[in-house]
Design a protein around this motif. Structure first.
Motif, PDB file in Angstrom:
ATOM      1  N   LYS A  64      -2.189  -2.405   4.377  1.00 51.42           N
ATOM      2  CA  LYS A  64      -1.907  -2.098   2.782  1.00 51.42           C
ATOM      3  C   LYS A  64      -1.339  -0.851   2.575  1.00 51.42           C
ATOM      4  N   GLU A  65      -1.756   0.156   3.261  1.00 49.48           N
ATOM      5  CA  GLU A  65      -1.222   1.387   3.306  1.00 49.48           C
ATOM      6  C   GLU A  65       0.170   1.404   3.809  1.00 49.48           C
ATOM      7  N   ILE A  74      -0.378   7.550   8.288  1.00 42.49           N
ATOM      8  CA  ILE A  74      -1.070   6.286   7.878  1.00 42.49           C
ATOM      9  C   ILE A  74      -2.497   6.637   8.123  1.00 42.49           C
ATOM     10  N   ASN A  75      -3.321   6.373   7.153  1.00 43.77           N
ATOM     11  CA  ASN A  75      -4.961   6.331   7.423  1.00 43.77           C
ATOM     12  C   ASN A  75      -5.043   5.185   8.644  1.00 43.77           C
ATOM     13  N   ALA A 111      -7.036  -2.466   5.452  1.00 45.02           N
ATOM     14  CA  ALA A 111      -6.593  -1.297   4.547  1.00 45.02           C
ATOM     15  C   ALA A 111      -5.475  -0.383   5.144  1.00 45.02           C
ATOM     16  N   THR A 112      -5.533  -0.313   6.383  1.00 46.64           N
ATOM     17  CA  THR A 112      -4.321   0.412   7.064  1.00 46.64           C
ATOM     18  C   THR A 112      -3.031  -0.324   6.896  1.00 46.64           C
ATOM     19  N   LYS A 163       2.436  -0.274   1.361  1.00 47.10           N
ATOM     20  CA  LYS A 163       2.966   0.657   0.190  1.00 47.10           C
ATOM     21  C   LYS A 163       3.802   1.644   0.401  1.00 47.10           C
ATOM     22  N   HIS A 164       3.648   2.296   1.594  1.00 48.74           N
ATOM     23  CA  HIS A 164       4.444   3.568   2.109  1.00 48.74           C
ATOM     24  C   HIS A 164       5.466   3.329   2.797  1.00 48.74           C
TER      25      HIS A 164
END
Length: 702
Positions: A551-552, A567-568, A548-549, A555-556
């Protein structure tokens, strides 16, 4: 009570998150208030943070009781990667290793100590001086014979509260019904524990059940549509795991068998290879999984029917721990039921286990939303269908079953919730058997009100009502049927009920999904970088960053330390350890894409510049362009350095500019924002530092 800024600071610093998940903050507040706590939170819901974060702020050691060495090692590796001092003790360690740990504890150098229940004897003397600030009991369902994974060694843990009466205890598990929850609290001597029950709804998991014919063909088709994804196939027997692994290998899949009959070293190697992404598929008995904290398991298959819904729910919960979409598939057959009934009859509490098996079978046979069934079993009632299970995607035909439902609910009510499903049906159908006549049930007004419905159909309709949440089974009280609060809506508030026609449904066909070439995506580049770094450090890849990290990041596309920290999943320690490598990969990928793709007119910097010239603030530009303020500042810095009419001094105070200038003269490594950030002890934020450095650089070159 700890200040909110300290809690949020620790959350970001050590775990990389800006906000808490549901219930985490309330649980942590309760811990700091000195309460005992019982936490039921699904796998992947964030249980660990509920004691790991307090441990970073409490003065002494947090003692964590955990059932498996592999699980302890995994947790300690993860904490260490996050910059938290942690260790584990077990009987296999050499004495000098244990003494070193005890020495670190005496010097207050360890915040969390993981111990198996069998090893508690080793630490009694060490903690006689009251150094324990918190006791966490993970996988707490293991203490209860009502639970699905009972472990006798856990039954000794009740003495901890007597020995440390002032120390709060937090018991945590992913699955426990009402009877199990009460048993856990009673056995741990924390009957007044605050209970926190999180939603069991894992929306990212798709649920599917199929008849168990031609299973191998179905599994191969399933796997071909999920290349390069990790998954677990749970089997009922050791023989099944070995045979299935061999068959999958012969078809070109990377599969290994895992069961309790293997040597200890073989089990450890198979498990570690799976955790470290060295093999893709594990064919396992239920002996595998409790020690797995792997966040990127994308699917779970049950080759056979599980023995109860608690175990099933926990096993499917090992998929999608990172919150990304994941698949679950359950095969069931009559042969499974026969085999599991034999196991149940020979168990210590056969009546309870048999009833739970029946409930599992009812789930597999269900004609209504499967997620509703799972949630209602754990006492969570929802009104809307999920849309992400095979029944919702391929629904049966329904009819208005309100009158049938009212008849059933009225009968259960008149029986005062004191009878099981078979006798309820006998009363509905007007049976004159000995049990009905002995209890005088032929006198009830509802006796014989539904003789036109067959016994088998009534059984299916009652199962649907249980699954819909109108009726529940009291497993701890001879499997009696009782009404839930929802039943009142049908009996007294004219709520309509739709029931499914009792027919044999065909299994939903596996959707055809085109295979995508993911080799050239940024996510895949970052995944390969993560794997390389993990191999170098000999740790599981997900301990660096989960999917998930990544993927973020994709995206960013963060390209500075400050952006990376947004980033989370990125905390201070991980920025320090891995930030440079990942930012470098993102910049290289973005540069490659720009070179290959002609730039569009009116690029993103120009759009920001036009809004800036119109007099909009950074916050206004951020909202209009749907960009983070950090990205807008980054645009302005780029424009400024290219000679555009941007006044960066509007955004930096004179005091900060002077401070950065002085720091630049004394710092050993003035090239990184992190060096300045640490020099100022976080008093000046990354954005201000970056802006100031850009201004100073231009002044030096002019």
């Amino acid at each position: 009570m700890v200040e909110e800024k300290d809690l949020l600071g620790a959350l970001k610093e050590y775990f990389g998150y800006d906000t808490f998940r549901p219930l985490q903050r309330q649980i942590i507040d309760s811990v700091f208030a000195g309460n005992d706590n019982m936490v039921i939170m699904p796998t992947g819901g964030g249980k660990s943070i509920c004691y790991q974060l307090p441990a970073t702020l409490l003065p002494g050691v947090t003692l964590v009781i955990s059932p498996l060495i592999a699980l302890m090692k995994d947790q300690v590796d993860g904490l260490t990667a996050n910059g938290i001092s942690a260790a584990f003790l077990n009987s296999s360690q050499a004495e000098d290793v244990q003494q070193e740990i005890f020495s670190r504890i005496s010097k207050n150098e360890i915040k969390l100590l993981y111990v198996a229940p069998e090893s508690l004897q080793y630490i009694d003397a060490v903690f006689s001086s009251g150094k324990i600030s918190l006791i966490a009991i993970d996988e707490a369902h293991c203490i209860s014979s009502w639970g699905h994974d009972f472990r006798p060694a856990y039954t000794q843990l009740g003495y901890l509260k007597s020995r440390h009466p002032e120390t709060p205890i937090i018991a945590l598990t992913a699955t426990a019904d009402k009877a199990t929850r009460k048993d856990i609290c009673d056995q741990l001597n924390i009957p007044a524990a605050k209970q926190f029950i999180a939603s069991f709804d894992r929306k990212n998991l798709s649920l599917e059940v199929r008849p168990g014919n031609k299973k191998l063909d179905q599994i191969i088709a399933f796997l071909k549509k999920r290349p390069d994804q990790s998954g677990i196939i749970y089997c009922l027997s050791r023989k099944n795991t070995e045979e299935l692994a061999v068959k999958l290998k012969s078809k070109g899949f990377d599969a290994e068998a895992y069961h309790a009959g293997l040597s200890h070293s073989d089990r450890i190697k198979i498990q570690e290879d799976f955790i470290q992404d060295k093999n893709q598929i594990i064919c396992a008995t239920v002996a595998f999984g409790m020690g797995i904290d792997k966040s990127n398991v994308r699917w779970v298959i049950h080759y056979n029917l599980p023995k109860n819904l608690e175990g099933y729910y926990q096993e499917i919960g090992r998929a999608g721990r990172d919150g990304l979409p994941s698949s679950t598939l359950l095969f069931h057959s009559y042969a499974d039921v026969v085999q599991l009934r034999k196991f149940a009859v020979n168990s210590g509490n056969s009546e309870v286990q048999m009833a739970k098996l029946d409930r599992m079978k009812q789930y597999a046979d269900a004609l209504s939303c499967r997620r509703k069934i799972l949630l209602s079993y754990f006492g969570e009632l929802i009104s809307e269908d999920c849309g992400n299970c095979d029944v919702c995607k391929n629904p049966p035909e329904f009819f208005d079953g309100t009158i049938l439902t009212q008849k059933a609910l009225s009968t259960i009510f008149r029986l005062k919730g004191q009878e099981s499903i078979s006798l309820v049906i006998d009363v509905l159908r007007g049976a004159h058997n000995a049990q009905v006549l002995e209890k005088g049930y032929q006198q009830l007004k509802t006796f014989g009100i539904a003789t036109d419905v067959s016994w088998r159909d009534w059984q299916q309709y009652l199962i649907q009502l249980i699954n819909l949440g109108y009726v529940e089974i009291a497993f701890h009280d001879q499997n009696k049927l009782r009404l839930t609060p929802l039943a009142k809506k049908v009996l007294f508030e004219k709520e309509k009920v739709r029931l499914a026609h009792v027919i044999q449904r065909e299994a939903a066909k596996e959707p055809v999904v085109a295979e995508k070439n993911s080799e050239n995506t940024l996510f895949e580049k970052l995944r390969q970088l993560r794997l390389k770094l993990a191999r170098e450090e000999d740790i599981p890849p997900y301990l660096i960053f989960n999917d998930a990290t990544l993927k973020e990041m994709e995206k960013h596309r963060p390209m500075t330390d400050e952006e990376f920290m947004q980033i989370n999943g990125v905390g201070r320690q991980k920025l320090q350890n891995y930030g440079y490598n990942f930012i470098k990969e993102i910049i290289a990928f973005s540069k490659e894409k720009r070179e290959k793709k002609p730039r569009k007119k009116g690029n993103t910097y120009k759009a920001t510049f036009e809004l800036y010239k119109e007099g909009h603030s950074v916050e206004e530009i951020s909202k209009k362009r749907k960009l983070s303020p950090t990205t807008v500042y980054s645009h302005l810095v780029t424009l400024y350095e290219k000679g555009e009419a941007v006044d960066l001094r509007r955004f930096v105070s004179k005091a900060d500019l002077v401070a950065v200038k002085k720091a630049k003269e004394v710092l050993d490594d003035p090239a990184t924002l992190k060096a300045y950030f640490e020099h100022f002890q976080e008093a000046i934020d990354y954005t201000s530092i970056k802006l100031a450095l850009s201004i100073l650089k231009k002044e030096e070159n002019s």
